[in-house]
Design a protein around this motif. Sequence first.
Motif, PDB file in Angstrom:
ATOM      1  N   LEU A  13       0.811  -1.213   0.000  1.00 46.00           N
ATOM      2  CA  LEU A  13       0.000   0.000   0.000  1.00 46.00           C
ATOM      3  C   LEU A  13       0.841   1.258   0.000  1.00 46.00           C
ATOM      4  CD1 LEU A  13      -2.878  -0.930   2.458  1.00 46.00           C
ATOM      5  CD2 LEU A  13      -2.826  -1.103  -0.011  1.00 46.00           C
ATOM      6  N   PHE A  14       2.080   1.175   0.489  1.00 42.59           N
ATOM      7  CA  PHE A  14       2.950   2.346   0.524  1.00 42.59           C
ATOM      8  C   PHE A  14       3.381   2.789  -0.867  1.00 42.59           C
ATOM      9  CE2 PHE A  14       4.312   2.291   5.107  1.00 42.59           C
ATOM     10  CZ  PHE A  14       4.047   3.628   5.308  1.00 42.59           C
ATOM     11  N   ALA A  15       3.117   1.984  -1.885  1.00 43.52           N
ATOM     12  CA  ALA A  15       3.532   2.351  -3.236  1.00 43.52           C
ATOM     13  C   ALA A  15       2.947   3.686  -3.664  1.00 43.52           C
ATOM     14  CB  ALA A  15       3.124   1.258  -4.222  1.00 43.52           C
ATOM     15  N   ALA A  16       1.696   3.941  -3.324  1.00 45.50           N
ATOM     16  CA  ALA A  16       1.066   5.198  -3.721  1.00 45.50           C
ATOM     17  C   ALA A  16       1.686   6.403  -3.021  1.00 45.50           C
ATOM     18  CB  ALA A  16      -0.436   5.142  -3.475  1.00 45.50           C
ATOM     19  N   PRO A  17       1.826   6.403  -1.674  1.00 48.08           N
ATOM     20  CA  PRO A  17       2.468   7.545  -1.037  1.00 48.08           C
ATOM     21  C   PRO A  17       3.893   7.786  -1.518  1.00 48.08           C
ATOM     22  CG  PRO A  17       1.279   6.239   0.570  1.00 48.08           C
ATOM     23  CD  PRO A  17       1.257   5.471  -0.716  1.00 48.08           C
ATOM     24  N   ALA A  18       4.654   6.723  -1.742  1.00 45.06           N
ATOM     25  CA  ALA A  18       6.032   6.906  -2.198  1.00 45.06           C
ATOM     26  C   ALA A  18       6.068   7.536  -3.582  1.00 45.06           C
ATOM     27  CB  ALA A  18       6.752   5.565  -2.220  1.00 45.06           C
ATOM     28  N   PHE A 248      -8.883   2.439  -8.166  1.00 47.31           N
ATOM     29  CA  PHE A 248      -8.737   1.065  -7.701  1.00 47.31           C
ATOM     30  C   PHE A 248      -7.421   0.456  -8.184  1.00 47.31           C
ATOM     31  CE2 PHE A 248     -13.349   1.553  -7.413  1.00 47.31           C
ATOM     32  CZ  PHE A 248     -13.612   0.949  -6.191  1.00 47.31           C
ATOM     33  N   LYS A 249      -6.886  -0.467  -7.357  1.00 55.23           N
ATOM     34  CA  LYS A 249      -5.668  -1.170  -7.728  1.00 55.23           C
ATOM     35  C   LYS A 249      -5.685  -2.562  -7.114  1.00 55.23           C
ATOM     36  CE  LYS A 249      -3.091   2.002  -5.983  1.00 55.23           C
ATOM     37  NZ  LYS A 249      -4.148   2.873  -5.427  1.00 55.23           N
ATOM     38  N   ILE A 250      -4.950  -3.480  -7.753  1.00 54.63           N
ATOM     39  CA  ILE A 250      -4.713  -4.812  -7.207  1.00 54.63           C
ATOM     40  C   ILE A 250      -3.387  -4.791  -6.451  1.00 54.63           C
ATOM     41  CG2 ILE A 250      -4.194  -7.214  -7.776  1.00 54.63           C
ATOM     42  CD1 ILE A 250      -7.061  -6.685  -8.148  1.00 54.63           C
ATOM     43  N   VAL A 251      -3.361  -5.370  -5.253  1.00 52.08           N
ATOM     44  CA  VAL A 251      -2.114  -5.505  -4.505  1.00 52.08           C
ATOM     45  C   VAL A 251      -1.895  -6.985  -4.217  1.00 52.08           C
ATOM     46  CG1 VAL A 251      -2.194  -3.212  -3.465  1.00 52.08           C
ATOM     47  CG2 VAL A 251      -3.303  -5.120  -2.305  1.00 52.08           C
ATOM     48  N   LEU A 284      -7.756  -5.994  -3.053  1.00 57.50           N
ATOM     49  CA  LEU A 284      -8.219  -4.854  -3.823  1.00 57.50           C
ATOM     50  C   LEU A 284      -8.106  -3.601  -2.958  1.00 57.50           C
ATOM     51  CD1 LEU A 284      -9.600  -3.900  -6.491  1.00 57.50           C
ATOM     52  CD2 LEU A 284     -11.780  -4.205  -5.274  1.00 57.50           C
ATOM     53  N   ALA A 285      -7.521  -2.553  -3.508  1.00 55.74           N
ATOM     54  CA  ALA A 285      -7.343  -1.301  -2.766  1.00 55.74           C
ATOM     55  C   ALA A 285      -7.922  -0.147  -3.556  1.00 55.74           C
ATOM     56  CB  ALA A 285      -5.859  -1.055  -2.494  1.00 55.74           C
ATOM     57  N   TYR A 286      -8.254   0.913  -2.838  1.00 55.04           N
ATOM     58  CA  TYR A 286      -8.756   2.138  -3.473  1.00 55.04           C
ATOM     59  C   TYR A 286      -8.075   3.338  -2.829  1.00 55.04           C
ATOM     60  CZ  TYR A 286     -11.818   5.742  -5.296  1.00 55.04           C
ATOM     61  OH  TYR A 286     -12.313   6.854  -5.939  1.00 55.04           O
ATOM     62  N   THR A 287      -7.516   4.201  -3.664  1.00 57.35           N
ATOM     63  CA  THR A 287      -6.847   5.417  -3.183  1.00 57.35           C
ATOM     64  C   THR A 287      -7.676   6.641  -3.548  1.00 57.35           C
ATOM     65  OG1 THR A 287      -4.669   4.393  -3.451  1.00 57.35           O
ATOM     66  CG2 THR A 287      -4.737   6.789  -3.295  1.00 57.35           C
TER      67      THR A 287
END
Length: 288
Positions: A13-18, A248-251, A284-287
Amino acid sequence: MRHCLAPLLAAALFAAPAFAQDTSGPPPAGVPGTLDVSGDRITVAAAGVYLPDYEGSNNYRFTAAPAAIGSVKGYNFTLIGNRASINLIRARPGPGVNFELGPVGVINFDRDSIGQISDRRVKALGRISTTVELGGYVGINKTGVFTSPYDTLSAAVSYRTDVGGVNHSYVITPSINYLTPLSRKAAVGLFGSTVLVGRRYAQTYENVSIQQSVVSGLPVYVAHGGLSSYTLGGFATRSITGDLLHGFKIVAGGTYSRELGSFSYSPLTRVAGTPHQWIGAVGLAYTF
């Protein structure tokens, strides 16, 4: 497992903030233009996880794990399954170094439900109550390391102690993480950690008393503190809608752990289980 699930999901999940740390340099390959990283950002996720019945088990089961991670006014927080933390040092945008310091809490569910344990011998040892472990962590991270102004290398160490009156001991966890975006929609990363525990902690989860030996058939065993395991893992995330910063993204990811010391030689591991432990997760994640 007590120590592996949270780092696995948190790293993914840290991929988005980084990815959002910098807009001044050229974007990674395949990323046109610059990124709008103004304002707060939160990612929520739900994952299906395949993991051992208990730490040291060779029987596996599926479970669900919720997660949330984000930044509000520059303060980063994580809520991953049974673990929560917040960084009290405000992060600075752009390439460079940031420091981390804050509280961390874990609810320890290991062997608190006999119904989730398949091995009858371990079941016969009895239930260990759920406990709460509270403490803090310190860390450092650098954005813009190897591949672009967006990749991030971070290191941290956390200390937790039992406040639930179950193991009356502590857990120290040093960890290191690296992640890099491959494009506007995808990122990958690696991480590793070790776990150091106190004597009472090891004895709570690994000891086999004379009475327990009689009812379970496992040999009598007295554990000692020290290094209990190391973990290596990797993850990947891919956007379905939008990009790494929106939608949405797959992790997905996995870890390999090796039990060490008293945890490796305990009958729960050597007789009823195995020192080689695996975890796999996809969600499944949503940012937003």
